[in-house]
Design a protein around this motif. Sequence first.
Motif, PDB file in Angstrom:
ATOM      1  N   ALA A 182      -3.699  -0.955 -19.180  1.00  0.00           N
ATOM      2  CA  ALA A 182      -3.235   0.313 -19.731  1.00  0.00           C
ATOM      3  C   ALA A 182      -1.717   0.276 -19.859  1.00  0.00           C
ATOM      4  O   ALA A 182      -1.034  -0.384 -19.081  1.00  0.00           O
ATOM      5  N   ARG A 183      -1.225   0.989 -20.860  1.00  0.00           N
ATOM      6  CA  ARG A 183       0.215   1.060 -21.092  1.00  0.00           C
ATOM      7  C   ARG A 183       0.846   1.999 -20.059  1.00  0.00           C
ATOM      8  O   ARG A 183       0.263   3.024 -19.695  1.00  0.00           O
ATOM      9  N   ILE A 184       2.027   1.645 -19.599  1.00  0.00           N
ATOM     10  CA  ILE A 184       2.758   2.522 -18.679  1.00  0.00           C
ATOM     11  C   ILE A 184       3.607   3.454 -19.540  1.00  0.00           C
ATOM     12  O   ILE A 184       4.509   2.995 -20.244  1.00  0.00           O
ATOM     13  N   PRO A 185       3.330   4.756 -19.505  1.00  0.00           N
ATOM     14  CA  PRO A 185       4.126   5.685 -20.310  1.00  0.00           C
ATOM     15  C   PRO A 185       5.601   5.656 -19.895  1.00  0.00           C
ATOM     16  O   PRO A 185       5.930   5.409 -18.729  1.00  0.00           O
ATOM     17  N   GLU A 186       6.465   5.912 -20.861  1.00  0.00           N
ATOM     18  CA  GLU A 186       7.911   5.868 -20.615  1.00  0.00           C
ATOM     19  C   GLU A 186       8.328   6.816 -19.497  1.00  0.00           C
ATOM     20  O   GLU A 186       9.170   6.470 -18.671  1.00  0.00           O
ATOM     21  N   LEU A 187       7.749   7.988 -19.456  1.00  0.00           N
ATOM     22  CA  LEU A 187       8.081   8.955 -18.414  1.00  0.00           C
ATOM     23  C   LEU A 187       7.755   8.395 -17.033  1.00  0.00           C
ATOM     24  O   LEU A 187       8.524   8.559 -16.085  1.00  0.00           O
ATOM     25  N   HIS A 188       6.635   7.701 -16.925  1.00  0.00           N
ATOM     26  CA  HIS A 188       6.245   7.119 -15.647  1.00  0.00           C
ATOM     27  C   HIS A 188       7.142   5.939 -15.282  1.00  0.00           C
ATOM     28  O   HIS A 188       7.456   5.744 -14.095  1.00  0.00           O
ATOM     29  N   LYS A 189       7.565   5.166 -16.266  1.00  0.00           N
ATOM     30  CA  LYS A 189       8.507   4.067 -15.980  1.00  0.00           C
ATOM     31  C   LYS A 189       9.791   4.625 -15.391  1.00  0.00           C
ATOM     32  O   LYS A 189      10.306   4.115 -14.389  1.00  0.00           O
ATOM     33  N   ARG A 190      10.295   5.678 -16.010  1.00  0.00           N
ATOM     34  CA  ARG A 190      11.528   6.297 -15.506  1.00  0.00           C
ATOM     35  C   ARG A 190      11.331   6.846 -14.098  1.00  0.00           C
ATOM     36  O   ARG A 190      12.209   6.719 -13.250  1.00  0.00           O
ATOM     37  N   LYS A 191      10.185   7.457 -13.855  1.00  0.00           N
ATOM     38  CA  LYS A 191       9.916   8.040 -12.541  1.00  0.00           C
ATOM     39  C   LYS A 191       9.811   6.955 -11.472  1.00  0.00           C
ATOM     40  O   LYS A 191      10.349   7.113 -10.370  1.00  0.00           O
ATOM     41  N   ILE A 192       9.150   5.840 -11.789  1.00  0.00           N
ATOM     42  CA  ILE A 192       9.028   4.732 -10.837  1.00  0.00           C
ATOM     43  C   ILE A 192      10.415   4.193 -10.491  1.00  0.00           C
ATOM     44  O   ILE A 192      10.729   3.962  -9.320  1.00  0.00           O
ATOM     45  N   GLU A 193      11.260   4.013 -11.498  1.00  0.00           N
ATOM     46  CA  GLU A 193      12.619   3.531 -11.244  1.00  0.00           C
ATOM     47  C   GLU A 193      13.422   4.552 -10.445  1.00  0.00           C
ATOM     48  O   GLU A 193      14.240   4.186  -9.606  1.00  0.00           O
ATOM     49  N   GLU A 194      13.185   5.830 -10.687  1.00  0.00           N
ATOM     50  CA  GLU A 194      13.871   6.882  -9.939  1.00  0.00           C
ATOM     51  C   GLU A 194      13.429   6.893  -8.476  1.00  0.00           C
ATOM     52  O   GLU A 194      14.258   7.059  -7.569  1.00  0.00           O
ATOM     53  N   ILE A 195      12.148   6.725  -8.231  1.00  0.00           N
ATOM     54  CA  ILE A 195      11.616   6.741  -6.864  1.00  0.00           C
ATOM     55  C   ILE A 195      12.268   5.649  -6.020  1.00  0.00           C
ATOM     56  O   ILE A 195      12.653   5.873  -4.881  1.00  0.00           O
ATOM     57  N   PHE A 196      12.395   4.456  -6.589  1.00  0.00           N
ATOM     58  CA  PHE A 196      12.906   3.313  -5.829  1.00  0.00           C
ATOM     59  C   PHE A 196      14.382   3.045  -6.076  1.00  0.00           C
ATOM     60  O   PHE A 196      14.927   2.086  -5.530  1.00  0.00           O
TER      61      PHE A 196
ATOM     62  N   THR B  80       0.836  -1.200   0.000  1.00  0.00           N
ATOM     63  CA  THR B  80       0.000   0.000   0.000  1.00  0.00           C
ATOM     64  C   THR B  80       0.870   1.249   0.000  1.00  0.00           C
ATOM     65  O   THR B  80       0.610   2.200  -0.750  1.00  0.00           O
ATOM     66  N   TYR B  81       1.916   1.242   0.814  1.00  0.00           N
ATOM     67  CA  TYR B  81       2.840   2.374   0.871  1.00  0.00           C
ATOM     68  C   TYR B  81       3.544   2.567  -0.468  1.00  0.00           C
ATOM     69  O   TYR B  81       3.684   3.688  -0.961  1.00  0.00           O
ATOM     70  N   VAL B  82       3.987   1.470  -1.083  1.00  0.00           N
ATOM     71  CA  VAL B  82       4.702   1.533  -2.361  1.00  0.00           C
ATOM     72  C   VAL B  82       3.779   2.087  -3.454  1.00  0.00           C
ATOM     73  O   VAL B  82       4.190   2.949  -4.243  1.00  0.00           O
ATOM     74  N   ILE B  83       2.553   1.617  -3.499  1.00  0.00           N
ATOM     75  CA  ILE B  83       1.595   2.109  -4.492  1.00  0.00           C
ATOM     76  C   ILE B  83       1.322   3.597  -4.267  1.00  0.00           C
ATOM     77  O   ILE B  83       1.234   4.368  -5.228  1.00  0.00           O
ATOM     78  N   ASP B  84       1.220   4.014  -3.017  1.00  0.00           N
ATOM     79  CA  ASP B  84       1.034   5.435  -2.716  1.00  0.00           C
ATOM     80  C   ASP B  84       2.218   6.260  -3.212  1.00  0.00           C
ATOM     81  O   ASP B  84       2.040   7.357  -3.740  1.00  0.00           O
ATOM     82  N   LYS B  85       3.428   5.749  -3.058  1.00  0.00           N
ATOM     83  CA  LYS B  85       4.627   6.451  -3.540  1.00  0.00           C
ATOM     84  C   LYS B  85       4.594   6.590  -5.059  1.00  0.00           C
ATOM     85  O   LYS B  85       4.961   7.639  -5.597  1.00  0.00           O
TER      86      LYS B  85
END
Length: 79
Positions: free
Chosen positions: A53-67, A28-33
Amino acid sequence: MDSKNNEIRKDSIALRDFLARYANHSKTYVIDKICEGCYVPRYTVFNWCRGLARIPELHKRKIEEIFSERIFDSLTICE
């Protein structure tokens, strides 16, 4: 079209595998992040996980950046 669906499926599997590492309360915490970092609602993250739904490239990069971790195999440019 099959190639596009395979990309969506591959990315959703990668995100699901990443989330599977966490216990329910931690997930739940990870999804919130992810929601906060990508400025998307929770249902969008769930749609990404289910491959609806497709994960946009910008969001993929952001998810990898967050973690600070590589989650997706490769970043591709959709035409």
